[in-house]
Scaffold this active site. Structure first.
Site, PDB file in Angstrom:
ATOM      1  N   LEU A  45       0.841  -1.202   0.000  1.00 46.52           N
ATOM      2  CA  LEU A  45       0.000   0.000   0.000  1.00 46.52           C
ATOM      3  C   LEU A  45       0.875   1.251   0.000  1.00 46.52           C
ATOM      4  O   LEU A  45       1.583   1.522   0.972  1.00 46.52           O
ATOM      5  CB  LEU A  45      -0.914   0.019   1.232  1.00 46.52           C
ATOM      6  CG  LEU A  45      -1.836  -1.189   1.423  1.00 46.52           C
ATOM      7  CD1 LEU A  45      -2.560  -1.094   2.761  1.00 46.52           C
ATOM      8  CD2 LEU A  45      -2.837  -1.286   0.281  1.00 46.52           C
ATOM      9  N   GLU A  46       0.821   2.009  -1.080  1.00 46.21           N
ATOM     10  CA  GLU A  46       1.465   3.322  -1.122  1.00 46.21           C
ATOM     11  C   GLU A  46       0.352   4.354  -1.095  1.00 46.21           C
ATOM     12  O   GLU A  46      -0.361   4.546  -2.076  1.00 46.21           O
ATOM     13  CB  GLU A  46       2.308   3.490  -2.387  1.00 46.21           C
ATOM     14  CG  GLU A  46       3.050   4.824  -2.415  1.00 46.21           C
ATOM     15  CD  GLU A  46       3.771   5.069  -3.726  1.00 46.21           C
ATOM     16  OE1 GLU A  46       3.924   6.259  -4.087  1.00 46.21           O
ATOM     17  OE2 GLU A  46       4.169   4.106  -4.385  1.00 46.21           O
ATOM     18  N   LEU A  47       0.204   5.019   0.050  1.00 47.67           N
ATOM     19  CA  LEU A  47      -0.972   5.851   0.287  1.00 47.67           C
ATOM     20  C   LEU A  47      -0.607   7.337   0.321  1.00 47.67           C
ATOM     21  O   LEU A  47       0.188   7.802  -0.474  1.00 47.67           O
ATOM     22  CB  LEU A  47      -1.668   5.381   1.560  1.00 47.67           C
ATOM     23  CG  LEU A  47      -1.960   3.865   1.598  1.00 47.67           C
ATOM     24  CD1 LEU A  47      -2.607   3.472   2.906  1.00 47.67           C
ATOM     25  CD2 LEU A  47      -2.809   3.431   0.409  1.00 47.67           C
TER      26      LEU A  47
END
Length: 464
Positions: free
Chosen positions: A231-233
Site C-alpha cells: 500500500l502506497e498511500l
C-alpha cells in the site's frame, strides 16, 4: 457495474476516451491466461526476462511524444512537464531490471556445513494485481510491474479511470518487445469489480497506490485471504529549513516541491517549518516564486501550473484554505493575480498560508493541491516534534549545510525517506516505503523484490 468508462479532461471538460468495462467472463479469461503464461515464464532465466523487458522499455521510450500528450489530456499536467514521466519510467525500469539477477539470486546459508547444501531461493508469487493512480500513472505502476515480471510473475493492471490510456501504451510496449501473451494484461474496472478481483483466489498479491480510504478498502477485500498487500498511500510531507540552509537554493527547490503537478503528489511538500531568524526572508522569497507560475491550459508550452484533476478536487483545497483563513491564517496570494483561477473550475491559483497551526486541517490533512502552510520554529527539537505530528510519514526533508545534523534529525523522524537538500524525488536504488497512514510494504531497490517473491528454503543432505 456501469457499462462504459468515460474519461473527462480537466483542461476543458471534453471526453478524452471511452472504453467498456471488463465483464466477469472477460476477467475470468484474463486470469486464466495469466496463470498459464506465468507457469512457463517462471522457468525462463532472469537474463532472458531482462532482455525482453529492456526491449519493452526501448519501445515505450520511443513513444514519448504521444505518451506525454495523452497524459496531459487525461489528467492536466503541463505538456512542458509530462515527458519527464517517461524519463522517470525508464530510469526506474532499467534500474530494477539491472539489479534483478543479484536481488533474486540464491542466498546461501551463512555457516557452511560439510555434507549439506543449504540455501534460500526467491520464487515468484503467481499473478500480481497492480492498482495504479492517476497522478503519476506510469511512475507508480512501473515500481511494481517491472520487478514483478522480472521476478517471474504475471501482472494484471487496473489503471485509474482518469488515465486509462496508460495501460494501453504499456501493453503496446510489452507486445512490441515480444513478452509472451498473458504475462501483462489490463482491465478497466469500477470499485465493486476491483473488490471482487482482489477476493479471487487467482490473485496472489496486490500492489495498490492511492488514497488512505482506498488502501483500507483493499485491505478489507484481502482480509480473508493469506496474500500480501503493498500500500502506497497519502502524505503530508514536511520540510525544515535550518538557520544554516542555503536560502536561495532551498526556495527554488521547495517551491517546485510544493507546486509541481499542481501539488498532486503523495510526496510533494505540504508544510514547511523555518528557523525563526530566516523566516521572514524565506516567506518573502517563497511568495515571489509562487507568483512566477503560469496557470493556464496545460497544452500551452508556456504553462507551468495546470488544472487540478477535477473541479471537486480544487474545491476541496479551496475549502481547506477558507477554513484556515477563518481560523486566523493569512493567505499571501490574491487569487485575482491568476485570471485562470476561479470557483467552479479545476484551475486553482498557488497559495501560501502563514499564521497557521496544527489545529487547522491544511496542516494536518492531505491537501493534494497547490497550497502550503509555513510556520516559524525556534529549535531543531521543535521542528522535529511538528514534523512528526502527523498521521502520515512518507518523506521529510531537511535543508541545511550540516550533514551530521541532518542524519541526527533524520534518526528522530517517523518517515520512510529522509532527504537533505532535496525533496519530491524517488531514487530507484533506495527503498520506497511509508510510515503510518502513508502505507506499508516497499517498492524499488533490491528490497522491492522481497514482497513480489516468496522465500523457499532448500536443505539438502548430500552425504549419507
Amino acid at each position: 457495474m456501469n457499462e462504459l468508462l468515460r474519461t473527462v479532461s480537466p483542461i476543458d471538460g471534453a471526453v478524452v476516451v471511452e472504453r467498456p468495462y471488463a465483464t466477469a467472463a472477460e476477467l475470468d479469461a484474463l486470469l486464466e491466461r495469466a496463470r498459464r503464461a506465468q507457469a512457463a515464464w517462471r522457468a525462463r532465466p532472469v537474463a532472458e526476462r531482462a532482455d525482453i523487458l529492456s526491449r519493452a522499455v526501448d519501445a515505450f521510450v520511443a513513444e514519448r511524444p504521444r505518451i506525454a500528450r495523452e497524459l496531459t489530456l487525461q489528467m492536466g499536467r503541463p505538456i512542458a512537464h509530462s515527458p519527464g514521466e517517461v524519463g522517470g519510467f525508464e530510469e526506474r525500469a532499467r534500474f530494477m531490471i539491472g539489479i534483478a539477477a543479484d536481488a533474486l539470486a540464491d542466498l546461501p546459508a551463512p555457516d557452511p556445513k560439510p555434507g549439506f547444501t543449504r540455501f534460500i531461493r526467491r520464487e515468484p508469487l503467481g499473478t500480481v494485481l497492480v492498482v495504479a493512480p492517476w497522478n503519476y500513472p506510469y511512475l507508480t505502476a512501473v515500481n511494481a510491474i517491472v520487478p514483478a515480471l522480472m521476478a517471474g510473475n504475471a501482472v494484471l493492471l487496473k489503471p485509474s479511470s482518469q488515465t486509462p490510456l496508460t495501460a494501453e501504451r504499456m501493453a503496446d510496449a510489452f507486445a512490441a518487445a515480444g513478452l509472451p501473451d498473458g504475462l501483462f494484461q489490463y482491465a478497466y474496472l469500477d470499485h465493486a469489480a476491483t473488490d471482487g478481483l482482489i477476493r479471487d483466489s487467482r490473485i496472489d498479491f496486490v500492489a495498490f497506490t492511492g488514497s488512505v480510504e482506498g488502501g483500507r478498502a483493499v485491505q478489507r477485500a484481502a482480509a480473508e485471504r493469506f496474500i500480501g498487500v503493498g500500500l502506497e498511500l497519502g502524505g503530508k510531507d514536511p520540510a525544515y529549513v535550518r538557520a544554516d540552509a542555503d536560502l536561495e537554493y532551498s526556495l527554488d527547490n521547495l517551491a517546485d516541491g510544493v507546486f509541481f503537478n499542481a501539488g498532486q503528489s503523495c510526496c510533494g511538500i505540504e508544510r514547511i517549518y523555518v528557523h525563526r531568524p530566516r523566516y521572514d526572508a524565506f516567506v518573502e522569497g517563497f511568495v515571489a516564486r509562487a507568483r512566477r507560475y503560469v496557470l493556464g491550459n496545460p497544452l500551452d508550452p508556456a504553462t507551468t501550473l495546470g488544472p487540478m484533476v477535477r473541479t471537486r478536487a480544487a474545491e476541496a483545497v479551496r475549502a481547506q484554505i477558507a477554513e484556515a483563513v477563518a481560523s486566523g491564517a493569512r493567505s499571501l496570494i490574491d487569487e485575482a493575480e491568476f485570471p485562470a483561477s476561479g470557483a467552479g473550475t479545476p484551475y486553482l491559483a498557488p497559495q501560501v498560508l502563514v499564521d497557521v497551526d496544527h489545529g487547522m486541517r491544511v496542516m494536518m490533512e492531505e491537501s493534494f493541491g497547490p497550497v502550503v502552510g509555513i510556520m516559524p520554529v525556534d529549535s531543531d527539537a521543535q521542528a522535529v516534534a511538528l514534523m512528526n505530528d502527523s498521521p502520515y510519514g512518507l518523506t521529510a526533508s531537511i535543508w541545511t549545510a550540516d550533514e551530521a545534523a541532518a542524519l541526527e534529525l533524520g534518526g528522530n523522524l517517523a518517515t520512510g525517506t529522509c532527504f537533505m537538500n532535496r525533496c519530491d524525488y524517488l531514487d530507484p536504488a533506495l527503498a520506497w516505503t511509508g510510515v503510518g497512514d502513508s502505507g506499508r510494504g516497499c517498492t524499488l531497490s533490491p528490497v522491492g523484490y522481497e514482497q513480489l517473491t516468496r522465500p523457499k528454503s532448500y536443505h539438502l543432505k548430500t552425504r549419507i
